[in-house]
Design a protein around this motif. Structure first.
Motif, PDB file in Angstrom:
ATOM      1  N   ALA A 123      37.092  59.755  38.583  1.00  0.00           N
ATOM      2  CA  ALA A 123      35.877  59.116  39.096  1.00  0.00           C
ATOM      3  C   ALA A 123      36.064  57.619  39.285  1.00  0.00           C
ATOM      4  N   SER A 124      37.041  57.029  38.608  1.00  0.00           N
ATOM      5  CA  SER A 124      37.220  55.573  38.693  1.00  0.00           C
ATOM      6  C   SER A 124      38.065  55.130  39.885  1.00  0.00           C
ATOM      7  N   LEU A 125      38.535  56.071  40.687  1.00  0.00           N
ATOM      8  CA  LEU A 125      39.318  55.692  41.867  1.00  0.00           C
ATOM      9  C   LEU A 125      38.416  55.046  42.907  1.00  0.00           C
ATOM     10  N   ALA A 126      38.820  53.903  43.405  1.00  0.00           N
ATOM     11  CA  ALA A 126      37.982  53.152  44.348  1.00  0.00           C
ATOM     12  C   ALA A 126      38.655  53.090  45.722  1.00  0.00           C
ATOM     13  N   VAL A 127      37.809  52.995  46.744  1.00  0.00           N
ATOM     14  CA  VAL A 127      38.277  52.798  48.115  1.00  0.00           C
ATOM     15  C   VAL A 127      37.748  51.456  48.595  1.00  0.00           C
ATOM     16  N   PHE A 128      38.654  50.594  49.042  1.00  0.00           N
ATOM     17  CA  PHE A 128      38.271  49.283  49.577  1.00  0.00           C
ATOM     18  C   PHE A 128      38.498  49.292  51.084  1.00  0.00           C
ATOM     19  N   GLU A 129      37.413  49.067  51.830  1.00  0.00           N
ATOM     20  CA  GLU A 129      37.541  48.884  53.280  1.00  0.00           C
ATOM     21  C   GLU A 129      37.771  47.400  53.531  1.00  0.00           C
ATOM     22  N   ARG A 130      38.877  47.074  54.212  1.00  0.00           N
ATOM     23  CA  ARG A 130      39.238  45.674  54.391  1.00  0.00           C
ATOM     24  C   ARG A 130      39.228  45.277  55.866  1.00  0.00           C
ATOM     25  N   SER A 131      39.096  43.996  56.094  1.00  0.00           N
ATOM     26  CA  SER A 131      39.106  43.504  57.471  1.00  0.00           C
ATOM     27  C   SER A 131      40.508  43.505  58.059  1.00  0.00           C
ATOM     28  N   LYS A 132      41.537  43.560  57.181  1.00  0.00           N
ATOM     29  CA  LYS A 132      42.923  43.620  57.638  1.00  0.00           C
ATOM     30  C   LYS A 132      43.670  44.663  56.821  1.00  0.00           C
ATOM     31  N   ASN A 133      44.646  45.310  57.460  1.00  0.00           N
ATOM     32  CA  ASN A 133      45.522  46.284  56.802  1.00  0.00           C
ATOM     33  C   ASN A 133      44.817  47.543  56.328  1.00  0.00           C
ATOM     34  N   GLY A 134      43.670  47.864  56.867  1.00  0.00           N
ATOM     35  CA  GLY A 134      43.019  49.140  56.584  1.00  0.00           C
ATOM     36  C   GLY A 134      42.522  49.278  55.157  1.00  0.00           C
ATOM     37  N   ASN A 135      42.365  50.533  54.717  1.00  0.00           N
ATOM     38  CA  ASN A 135      41.817  50.805  53.379  1.00  0.00           C
ATOM     39  C   ASN A 135      42.847  50.559  52.288  1.00  0.00           C
ATOM     40  N   PHE A 136      42.314  50.290  51.076  1.00  0.00           N
ATOM     41  CA  PHE A 136      43.163  50.137  49.890  1.00  0.00           C
ATOM     42  C   PHE A 136      42.603  51.060  48.814  1.00  0.00           C
ATOM     43  N   TYR A 137      43.493  51.840  48.177  1.00  0.00           N
ATOM     44  CA  TYR A 137      43.084  52.805  47.157  1.00  0.00           C
ATOM     45  C   TYR A 137      43.670  52.379  45.805  1.00  0.00           C
ATOM     46  N   GLY A 138      42.875  52.526  44.752  1.00  0.00           N
ATOM     47  CA  GLY A 138      43.389  52.211  43.414  1.00  0.00           C
ATOM     48  C   GLY A 138      42.278  52.140  42.386  1.00  0.00           C
ATOM     49  N   TYR A 139      42.690  51.746  41.183  1.00  0.00           N
ATOM     50  CA  TYR A 139      41.756  51.615  40.067  1.00  0.00           C
ATOM     51  C   TYR A 139      41.397  50.145  39.886  1.00  0.00           C
ATOM     52  N   VAL A 140      40.095  49.877  39.723  1.00  0.00           N
ATOM     53  CA  VAL A 140      39.645  48.500  39.507  1.00  0.00           C
ATOM     54  C   VAL A 140      39.990  48.094  38.074  1.00  0.00           C
ATOM     55  N   GLU A 141      40.794  47.049  37.944  1.00  0.00           N
ATOM     56  CA  GLU A 141      41.199  46.557  36.618  1.00  0.00           C
ATOM     57  C   GLU A 141      40.344  45.368  36.192  1.00  0.00           C
ATOM     58  N   GLN A 142      40.136  44.428  37.106  1.00  0.00           N
ATOM     59  CA  GLN A 142      39.367  43.226  36.776  1.00  0.00           C
ATOM     60  C   GLN A 142      38.571  42.772  37.993  1.00  0.00           C
ATOM     61  N   VAL A 143      37.393  42.231  37.706  1.00  0.00           N
ATOM     62  CA  VAL A 143      36.608  41.571  38.747  1.00  0.00           C
ATOM     63  C   VAL A 143      36.551  40.093  38.373  1.00  0.00           C
ATOM     64  N   ILE A 144      37.027  39.248  39.272  1.00  0.00           N
ATOM     65  CA  ILE A 144      37.122  37.811  38.987  1.00  0.00           C
ATOM     66  C   ILE A 144      36.106  37.072  39.847  1.00  0.00           C
ATOM     67  N   GLU A 145      35.136  36.439  39.160  1.00  0.00           N
ATOM     68  CA  GLU A 145      34.099  35.679  39.852  1.00  0.00           C
ATOM     69  C   GLU A 145      34.304  34.194  39.586  1.00  0.00           C
ATOM     70  N   ASP A 146      34.606  33.459  40.610  1.00  0.00           N
ATOM     71  CA  ASP A 146      34.811  32.005  40.530  1.00  0.00           C
ATOM     72  C   ASP A 146      35.829  31.655  39.433  1.00  0.00           C
ATOM     73  N   GLY A 147      36.918  32.435  39.372  1.00  0.00           N
ATOM     74  CA  GLY A 147      37.996  32.156  38.431  1.00  0.00           C
ATOM     75  C   GLY A 147      37.808  32.757  37.047  1.00  0.00           C
ATOM     76  N   LYS A 148      36.652  33.387  36.774  1.00  0.00           N
ATOM     77  CA  LYS A 148      36.394  33.957  35.451  1.00  0.00           C
ATOM     78  C   LYS A 148      36.270  35.470  35.555  1.00  0.00           C
ATOM     79  N   VAL A 149      36.831  36.169  34.566  1.00  0.00           N
ATOM     80  CA  VAL A 149      36.786  37.628  34.563  1.00  0.00           C
ATOM     81  C   VAL A 149      35.393  38.091  34.148  1.00  0.00           C
ATOM     82  N   VAL A 150      34.837  38.999  34.936  1.00  0.00           N
ATOM     83  CA  VAL A 150      33.512  39.552  34.616  1.00  0.00           C
ATOM     84  C   VAL A 150      33.671  40.566  33.493  1.00  0.00           C
TER      85      VAL A 150
END
Length: 549
Positions: A123-150
């Motif tokens: 269930a943790s597999l994510a799909v990222f639609e990007r403006s370049k290089n098509g989709n990216f598949y993987g597991y979200v490890e970290q979300v970084i907001e303004d240099g700090k890990v959420v």
């Protein structure tokens, strides 16, 4: 008994009915197949993680299952696969969309079912639609907001940050294409205006000062907008997300390149339905990306509808006037008969011939003459002496002109002569009879011809490739810059988009669903245009029904 049955004509009625039924079933079946192949592309498919070992080295692959097929074992063995452990005659293989283009050779790959040692859909597999290089598949490890890990609610915060980045990118794009584009357009107009003064030997010091003053004002405005644009881009680049891909490595994705993110294996039915319609909306309203293999088709929809409407505005008066002359005024002699035969034969001329004619006559001859007369300052860059939407509309107007003429003439021939005689007997002139009686009564037939013309024009591609359509048009023929409608610009077309994506795309597997989706959209646009014309025809028929009684 059988002989009498044949003589009664019943077999031919059954054969005709059967042929019509088969034709309808074939058309509906084709439409259903196109709709299924095209619309199913937007459904959020399950993303699987496969552990492979066998004919390939041990590895993990993450992606969407795009297709399955049974392949003869002998063919695979001839290709070098060792399948001696298996006794099946056919081996199943799966087509996977693995995305992550910058880290793999191809974002599609075939996998033998015999190599799959373990399959799961976390269930943790994510799909990222990007403006370049098509989709990216993987597991979200970290979300970084303004240099700090959420630390808390990282997934919900990821959605918010992606939405923020998308809004900032859209604001920057609107600024770039809107206000900044308008300034560039005005600067170009000033350059051409100054060149025009030079050619006319009318460039005075006052005019130079006036032009320079306008330029300085525009450049000052440009600097302000440029700073605002850079500020928006800087804001959009603030956040990142760290994703673990199928190689087990962590990849940092800047969120300004992410258009959307979703977890398909963790979505319920209604969430998938909402995502499905959102993706369809994006396909219709967005601009194309990645050489037309990603993104939407809005410029192609706009170009198709705009060109067809322009063609309808051009072909209708010419076709109706020609038909009225042939039916009401032309003498019934051999010359008129030859003209009618020529008109009918024109409908059978291959469309590419019209394209060559349009390129030679409209673009080079007519457009080149217009440039020499009115746009000398733009030389050597052509304005109308190059393929554009106006020449495409004119070329298709000539292509569909016979349809409108024949249809209108048939409508005129169905009007009883007693109606004409009655109108003339009451003191009306022939022109008044035509304008107030004949043409309104023939208007349903005119609309029928227009419907047929629109249906053919919307589906034509070959002539447009010579006189105006392009793979990617930077701007639409309609915008906020004076004169607002730019008939000299090139445009995109749904039919050419299908050809380009289907036959010119470097990534065939990625483009295949888009071919079906665009084909279904083109059919939908043609049906919508026809329904609109049919509605107008029925309205006119009811409006002038009293004249027929």
């Amino acid at each position: 008994m059988v002989k009498q049955w044949f003589k009664s004509g019943s077999p031919w009625i059954w054969m005709t009915g059967g042929a019509v039924s088969i034709s309808l079933i074939s058309v509906l079946g084709l439409l259903a197949m196109i709709a299924w192949k095209g619309l199913s592309f937007f459904w959020p498919s399950q993303v699987v993680e496969l552990h492979l070992q066998g004919s390939v080295s041990e590895q993990v692959v993450i992606g969407e299952i795009y297709d399955r097929e049974q392949v003869p074992k002998s063919r695979l063995e001839a290709a070098g696969f060792d399948l001696s452990e298996y006794d099946q005659e056919f081996i199943e293989r799966l087509l996977l969309k693995t995305g992550n283009r910058e880290y793999v050779e191809l974002d599609f790959r075939w996998v033998l079912s015999t190599d799959i040692k373990k399959q799961s859909a976390p269930a943790s597999l994510a799909v990222f639609e990007r403006s370049k290089n098509g989709n990216f598949y993987g597991y979200v490890e970290q979300v970084i907001e303004d240099g700090k890990v959420v630390k808390e609610n990282a997934t919900e915060r990821l959605y918010e940050l992606v939405e923020r980045a998308v809004e900032l990118n859209e604001e920057a794009l609107d600024l770039q294409n809107g206000d900044i584009g308008h300034i560039n357009y005005e600067l170009e107009r000033l350059r051409l205006q100054e060149k025009g003064y030079v050619l006319d030997n009318a460039l005075t010091d006052e005019r130079v000062a006036e032009l320079q003053s306008k330029r300085e004002q525009l450049r000052d405005d440009y600097k302000v907008l440029e700073e605002r644009l850079f500020a928006l881009r800087k804001k959009a680049k603030r956040d990142q997300v760290v994703v673990r891909d199928m190689r087990g490595e962590q990849v940092t994705l800047p969120l300004y390149q992410v258009l959307d993110v979703w977890f398909p294996n963790d979505m319920g039915y209604f969430a998938k339905v909402a995502h499905y319609f959102t993706q369809i909306g994006k396909f219709i309203s967005d601009d194309p990306r990645e050489a037309n293999t990603e993104g939407g088709v809005f410029p192609a929809i706009f170009g198709t509808v705009f060109m067809v409407m322009l063609m309808a505005v051009i072909v209708t008066p010419f076709g109706v006037i020609a038909a009225i002359y042939l039916h009401e005024y032309a003498a019934k002699n051999a010359v008129t008969k030859m003209i009618r035969i020529a008109v009918i034969n024109l409908a059978g001329v291959p469309s590419i011939v019209y394209g060559v004619f349009g390129l030679g006559f409209f673009v080079y001859m007519l457009g080149g003459s217009i440039d020499e007369l009115f746009y000398r300052e733009a030389a050597p860059s052509p304005v109308f002496g190059t393929p554009g939407v106006i020449w495409s509309a004119l070329t298709l107007a000539i292509l569909t002109l016979p349809v409108v003429i024949v249809s209108t003439e048939e409508g005129l021939s169905r009007i009883p002569s007693s109606v004409r005689h009655g109108s003339l007997a009451l003191g009306a002139t022939k022109a008044e009879t035509l304008w107030r009686i004949i043409v309104p009564m023939a208007s349903p037939a005119i609309m029928t011809g227009l419907i047929l013309a629109v249906a053919r024009a919307a589906g034509e591609v070959a002539p447009l490739m010579l006189v105006g359509v392009v793979k990617m048009a930077p701007t639409l023929p309609l915008d906020g810059n004076f004169p607002y409608i730019h008939l000299d610009r090139k445009f995109m077309h749904l039919g050419f988009h299908i050809y380009d994506v289907g036959f010119q795309s470097p990534n065939v597997e990625a483009a295949r669903p888009l071919v079906y989706a665009t084909a279904f959209l083109l059919v939908t646009v043609i049906i919508a245009l026809n329904i609109t014309a049919i509605g107008i025809r029925n309205h006119l028929r009811e409006k002038f029904r009293s004249l027929e009684q």
